[in-house]
Design a protein around this motif. Structure first.
Motif, PDB file in Angstrom:
ATOM      1  N   GLY A  80      -8.150  28.255  -4.429  1.00 13.26           N
ATOM      2  CA  GLY A  80      -8.872  28.977  -3.388  1.00 13.26           C
ATOM      3  C   GLY A  80      -8.227  30.292  -2.996  1.00 13.26           C
ATOM      4  O   GLY A  80      -8.534  30.858  -1.945  1.00 13.26           O
ATOM      5  N   THR A  81      -7.330  30.799  -3.836  1.00 14.45           N
ATOM      6  CA  THR A  81      -6.633  32.056  -3.532  1.00 14.45           C
ATOM      7  C   THR A  81      -6.998  33.113  -4.570  1.00 14.45           C
ATOM      8  O   THR A  81      -6.161  33.567  -5.340  1.00 14.45           O
ATOM      9  N   VAL A  82      -8.260  33.490  -4.606  1.00 14.67           N
ATOM     10  CA  VAL A  82      -8.734  34.422  -5.630  1.00 14.67           C
ATOM     11  C   VAL A  82      -8.481  35.865  -5.201  1.00 14.67           C
ATOM     12  O   VAL A  82      -8.380  36.154  -4.011  1.00 14.67           O
ATOM     13  N   PRO A  83      -8.368  36.790  -6.153  1.00  8.64           N
ATOM     14  CA  PRO A  83      -8.265  38.205  -5.804  1.00  8.64           C
ATOM     15  C   PRO A  83      -9.591  38.712  -5.243  1.00  8.64           C
ATOM     16  O   PRO A  83     -10.624  38.061  -5.390  1.00  8.64           O
ATOM     17  N   ASP A  84      -9.555  39.901  -4.651  1.00 12.47           N
ATOM     18  CA  ASP A  84     -10.784  40.463  -4.089  1.00 12.47           C
ATOM     19  C   ASP A  84     -11.674  41.072  -5.166  1.00 12.47           C
ATOM     20  O   ASP A  84     -12.903  41.056  -5.051  1.00 12.47           O
ATOM     21  N   ALA A 347     -13.695  35.194  -2.324  1.00 12.52           N
ATOM     22  CA  ALA A 347     -12.840  36.349  -2.016  1.00 12.52           C
ATOM     23  C   ALA A 347     -12.845  36.631  -0.511  1.00 12.52           C
ATOM     24  O   ALA A 347     -13.858  36.460   0.157  1.00 12.52           O
ATOM     25  N   LYS A 348     -11.700  37.106  -0.010  1.00 12.66           N
ATOM     26  CA  LYS A 348     -11.570  37.331   1.434  1.00 12.66           C
ATOM     27  C   LYS A 348     -12.132  38.686   1.858  1.00 12.66           C
ATOM     28  O   LYS A 348     -12.670  38.836   2.945  1.00 12.66           O
ATOM     29  N   ASN A 349     -11.980  39.701   1.025  1.00 19.37           N
ATOM     30  CA  ASN A 349     -12.365  41.054   1.407  1.00 19.37           C
ATOM     31  C   ASN A 349     -13.474  41.585   0.488  1.00 19.37           C
ATOM     32  O   ASN A 349     -13.285  42.565  -0.238  1.00 19.37           O
ATOM     33  N   LYS A 350     -14.623  40.955   0.547  1.00 17.81           N
ATOM     34  CA  LYS A 350     -15.723  41.310  -0.353  1.00 17.81           C
ATOM     35  C   LYS A 350     -16.260  42.716  -0.082  1.00 17.81           C
ATOM     36  O   LYS A 350     -16.572  43.454  -1.014  1.00 17.81           O
ATOM     37  N   ALA A 351     -16.375  43.088   1.178  1.00 16.82           N
ATOM     38  CA  ALA A 351     -16.956  44.386   1.516  1.00 16.82           C
ATOM     39  C   ALA A 351     -16.123  45.521   0.935  1.00 16.82           C
ATOM     40  O   ALA A 351     -16.659  46.444   0.302  1.00 16.82           O
ATOM     41  N   GLN A 352     -14.802  45.455   1.119  1.00 15.66           N
ATOM     42  CA  GLN A 352     -13.935  46.501   0.576  1.00 15.66           C
ATOM     43  C   GLN A 352     -13.863  46.421  -0.944  1.00 15.66           C
ATOM     44  O   GLN A 352     -13.744  47.441  -1.629  1.00 15.66           O
ATOM     45  N   GLY A 353     -13.945  45.205  -1.469  1.00 16.12           N
ATOM     46  CA  GLY A 353     -13.986  45.048  -2.925  1.00 16.12           C
ATOM     47  C   GLY A 353     -15.193  45.743  -3.522  1.00 16.12           C
ATOM     48  O   GLY A 353     -15.101  46.424  -4.549  1.00 16.12           O
ATOM     49  N   LYS A 354     -16.329  45.592  -2.862  1.00 14.27           N
ATOM     50  CA  LYS A 354     -17.550  46.262  -3.338  1.00 14.27           C
ATOM     51  C   LYS A 354     -17.431  47.773  -3.233  1.00 14.27           C
ATOM     52  O   LYS A 354     -17.914  48.506  -4.100  1.00 14.27           O
ATOM     53  N   GLU A 355     -16.777  48.251  -2.156  1.00 14.22           N
ATOM     54  CA  GLU A 355     -16.588  49.696  -2.011  1.00 14.22           C
ATOM     55  C   GLU A 355     -15.734  50.243  -3.153  1.00 14.22           C
ATOM     56  O   GLU A 355     -15.981  51.340  -3.660  1.00 14.22           O
ATOM     57  N   PHE A 356     -14.722  49.465  -3.559  1.00 18.24           N
ATOM     58  CA  PHE A 356     -13.879  49.922  -4.675  1.00 18.24           C
ATOM     59  C   PHE A 356     -14.683  49.980  -5.976  1.00 18.24           C
ATOM     60  O   PHE A 356     -14.550  50.928  -6.758  1.00 18.24           O
ATOM     61  N   ILE A 357     -15.512  48.979  -6.212  1.00 17.51           N
ATOM     62  CA  ILE A 357     -16.336  48.966  -7.426  1.00 17.51           C
ATOM     63  C   ILE A 357     -17.256  50.186  -7.450  1.00 17.51           C
ATOM     64  O   ILE A 357     -17.369  50.869  -8.471  1.00 17.51           O
ATOM     65  N   LYS A 358     -17.910  50.445  -6.332  1.00 12.16           N
ATOM     66  CA  LYS A 358     -18.791  51.625  -6.245  1.00 12.16           C
ATOM     67  C   LYS A 358     -18.014  52.906  -6.541  1.00 12.16           C
ATOM     68  O   LYS A 358     -18.491  53.801  -7.249  1.00 12.16           O
ATOM     69  N   PHE A 359     -16.800  52.996  -6.008  1.00 11.98           N
ATOM     70  CA  PHE A 359     -15.967  54.179  -6.205  1.00 11.98           C
ATOM     71  C   PHE A 359     -15.546  54.314  -7.669  1.00 11.98           C
ATOM     72  O   PHE A 359     -15.624  55.396  -8.254  1.00 11.98           O
ATOM     73  N   LEU A 360     -15.122  53.197  -8.266  1.00 17.32           N
ATOM     74  CA  LEU A 360     -14.677  53.233  -9.663  1.00 17.32           C
ATOM     75  C   LEU A 360     -15.802  53.637 -10.604  1.00 17.32           C
ATOM     76  O   LEU A 360     -15.577  54.337 -11.603  1.00 17.32           O
ATOM     77  N   LEU A 361     -17.034  53.222 -10.294  1.00 17.41           N
ATOM     78  CA  LEU A 361     -18.163  53.505 -11.176  1.00 17.41           C
ATOM     79  C   LEU A 361     -18.730  54.915 -11.006  1.00 17.41           C
ATOM     80  O   LEU A 361     -19.636  55.300 -11.738  1.00 17.41           O
ATOM     81  N   LEU A 362     -18.183  55.681 -10.067  1.00 17.56           N
ATOM     82  CA  LEU A 362     -18.557  57.087  -9.979  1.00 17.56           C
ATOM     83  C   LEU A 362     -18.131  57.789 -11.266  1.00 17.56           C
ATOM     84  O   LEU A 362     -17.064  57.516 -11.808  1.00 17.56           O
ATOM     85  N   GLU A 363     -18.937  58.721 -11.719  1.00 17.24           N
ATOM     86  CA  GLU A 363     -18.708  59.352 -13.018  1.00 17.24           C
ATOM     87  C   GLU A 363     -17.312  59.962 -13.134  1.00 17.24           C
ATOM     88  O   GLU A 363     -16.657  59.843 -14.179  1.00 17.24           O
ATOM     89  N   GLU A 364     -16.832  60.598 -12.074  1.00 12.91           N
ATOM     90  CA  GLU A 364     -15.532  61.264 -12.154  1.00 12.91           C
ATOM     91  C   GLU A 364     -14.370  60.290 -12.245  1.00 12.91           C
ATOM     92  O   GLU A 364     -13.241  60.672 -12.593  1.00 12.91           O
ATOM     93  N   ASN A 365     -14.623  59.018 -11.961  1.00 15.01           N
ATOM     94  CA  ASN A 365     -13.569  58.002 -12.041  1.00 15.01           C
ATOM     95  C   ASN A 365     -13.695  57.121 -13.281  1.00 15.01           C
ATOM     96  O   ASN A 365     -12.691  56.809 -13.929  1.00 15.01           O
ATOM     97  N   VAL A 366     -14.914  56.712 -13.604  1.00  9.94           N
ATOM     98  CA  VAL A 366     -15.087  55.792 -14.728  1.00  9.94           C
ATOM     99  C   VAL A 366     -14.899  56.508 -16.068  1.00  9.94           C
ATOM    100  O   VAL A 366     -14.390  55.919 -17.030  1.00  9.94           O
ATOM    101  N   ARG A 367     -15.286  57.795 -16.153  1.00  6.40           N
ATOM    102  CA  ARG A 367     -15.179  58.493 -17.436  1.00  6.40           C
ATOM    103  C   ARG A 367     -13.725  58.626 -17.911  1.00  6.40           C
ATOM    104  O   ARG A 367     -13.430  58.298 -19.068  1.00  6.40           O
ATOM    105  N   PRO A 368     -12.773  59.065 -17.055  1.00  4.35           N
ATOM    106  CA  PRO A 368     -11.385  59.132 -17.532  1.00  4.35           C
ATOM    107  C   PRO A 368     -10.832  57.770 -17.943  1.00  4.35           C
ATOM    108  O   PRO A 368     -10.027  57.681 -18.868  1.00  4.35           O
ATOM    109  N   TYR A 369     -11.287  56.717 -17.260  1.00  8.70           N
ATOM    110  CA  TYR A 369     -10.820  55.370 -17.611  1.00  8.70           C
ATOM    111  C   TYR A 369     -11.295  54.969 -19.000  1.00  8.70           C
ATOM    112  O   TYR A 369     -10.510  54.483 -19.824  1.00  8.70           O
ATOM    113  N   ILE A 370     -12.567  55.165 -19.285  1.00  8.57           N
ATOM    114  CA  ILE A 370     -13.109  54.789 -20.592  1.00  8.57           C
ATOM    115  C   ILE A 370     -12.504  55.655 -21.691  1.00  8.57           C
ATOM    116  O   ILE A 370     -12.090  55.152 -22.746  1.00  8.57           O
TER     117      ILE A 370
END
Length: 457
Positions: A80-84, A347-370
């Motif tokens: 029951g101790t999953v990451p966000d 997960a305990k912090n779902k709202a902030q986890g979702k905000e991070f996903i949205k941020f990562l999938l922005l073109e300026e962030n996801v493109r350098p990663y790929i």
């Protein structure tokens, strides 16, 4: 005074109560599989730093080897101790569908549907999975990157054997015969070394083996499930085609045209055989083989001679190609494996986890990663797919052209129980029944179909 003191204490308590949840949200934990290249991990860390600077939310990042991600995640679910937020290259193939079915994943529709238009075809759809608790499908994961099948060839070895690239046949049977019956004896004669024409992954612990076998099944137009995930393996035509695909796959070994160790190869082993030039060609579910030499060409830790060798291999002597035409003359429609990240229901912090996903999938962030993965992964966003990066050299262009030709998803996106079959690697087990235990191909196929029905029916 006493009344005012009580009132002040109550007010302070109320303030602490109000602030406590906010403070709890100021740090999120992320588990992520370790990248293949330093530049990939560097791009992820840079995106995390940008997110922290913008939001004030601190991220606790833990990266693990791919093979460790599933066991660690299962242990976290049990305790029951999953990451966000969690991402692994193995989640989609081995576990995501099962976890969605069991109601263990958070529905991400609220963040993915508003950005649906940024995703390329056959990407977001792979996260649209069935939840047996809610009795409906939803987006239980976010697509991040994808991969598909490619052929890697040593052009200099081909020429050493006395052949040109234009000599490579495009017809199915002629193609495999060319590497086995012509190139292999010729390269052995030219070098005096025991070199094999083909590197055919067949190890039970290798995802390469089942991904490659799927390409052989697609060459024979085999459909194991319909769009609703219902099995089609009772169709006699499916069995007939499976026999042909398995025979073609195992004939390479039986004729002595792939190293005997192919039956025990793990995922890196066909790469190693290719790098060591003990095989002339192999098929691989990314262009990581070619990309290794590109990385060598820019690695300051290597000698100038080693960097020059990397540059020559990448730019001149390694070819990234596609499979030949299907036996019926058509073009294979390749499988794409879309890698996904998750938020767990616990997960305990779902709202902030979702905000991070949205941020990562922005073109300026996801493109350098790929692009940090040097071509090993292809983008899932339409804009990133049109990046100049994919036109920069012949290897990346080959990947781009193959994806632009259209892809199809794996069966586990339609019937989650195929993740169990993939974990067992029933495909490689069938191969080994034929080549190691000398079981007739049709009997091995009967056993394969029986196991598919037992698990996924």
């Amino acid at each position: 005074m006493k009344v005012r003191g009580i009132a002040l204490a109550v007010a302070l308590a109320a303030m602490v109560y109000a602030v406590a949840p906010a403070l709890a949200q100021e740090k999120i934990t992320i588990w992520w599989s370790k990248g293949f290249y330093k530049s990939e991990d560097d791009a992820l860390i840079a995106a995390i730093k940008k997110f922290e600077d913008k939001t004030g939310v601190k991220i606790e990042l833990s990266q693990y080897a791919i093979q460790d991600m599933i066991p660690k995640t299962v242990a976290a679910l049990d305790s029951g101790t999953v990451p966000d937020v969690a991402f692994s290259d193995s989640y989609d193939v081995q576990a995501q569908g099962k976890w969605a079915y069991e109601g263990k994943l958070e529905d991400l529709s609220d963040i993915l549907l508003p950005m649906k238009s940024v995703f390329a075809p056959n990407t977001l759809e792979t996260a649209f999975l069935y939840n047996d608790q809610t009795k409906k499908r939803a987006y239980y994961g976010f697509p991040l990157k994808q991969q598909s099948m490619h052929v890697q060839i040593w052009q200099d070895m081909l020429e050493q054997a006395g052949f040109k690239v234009s000599d490579i046949p495009t017809k199915w049977a002629d193609y495999w015969s060319f590497w086995c019956d012509k190139v292999q004896p010729a390269i052995r004669k030219a070098t005096g070394q025991r070199i094999y024409g083909i590197g055919q992954p067949m190890g039970v612990e290798s995802t390469d083996s089942f991904q490659s076998f799927y390409t052989f099944m697609d060459a024979y137009n085999i459909k194991l499930v319909d769009d609703d995930g219902k099995l089609l393996v009772d169709d006699p035509k499916v069995k007939e085609a499976l026999v042909k695909a398995l025979k073609d796959y195992t004939d390479t070994y039986i004729k002595g045209c792939t190293p005997p160790s192919s039956t025990t190869w793990k995922d890196p082993d066909n790469n190693v055989a290719f790098h060591n030039k003990t095989i002339v060609m192999t098929h691989n579910f990314t262009i990581s083989i070619a990309a290794k030499w590109f990385e060598d060409s820019n690695n300051p830790a290597l000698t100038p001679e080693q960097r020059a060798a990397g540059k020559k291999a990448y730019e001149e002597t390694i070819i990234t190609a596609s499979f030949p035409n299907k036996p019926d003359g058509g073009t294979i429609k390749y499988r794409s494996d879309v890698k996904t990240g998750l938020i767990f229901a616990a997960a305990k912090n779902k709202a902030q986890g979702k905000e991070f996903i949205k941020f990562l999938l922005l073109e300026e962030n996801v493109r350098p990663y790929i692009e940090g993965a040097l071509g090993r992964w292809f983008p899932v966003t339409t804009a990133s797919q049109q990046s100049p990066f994919w036109q920069a050299d012949r290897h990346r262009k080959a990947v781009y052209n193959q994806f632009m030709g259209g892809t199809q998803p794996f069966d586990f996106t339609k019937n989650w129980k195929f993740t169990i079959l993939n974990n067992e690697n029933v495909w490689a087990k069938a191969m080994n029944r034929v080549v190691s235990e000398k079981v007739p191909v049709d009997k091995a196929v009967d056993e394969l179909i029986a196991r598919i029905k037992e698990v996924a029916g």
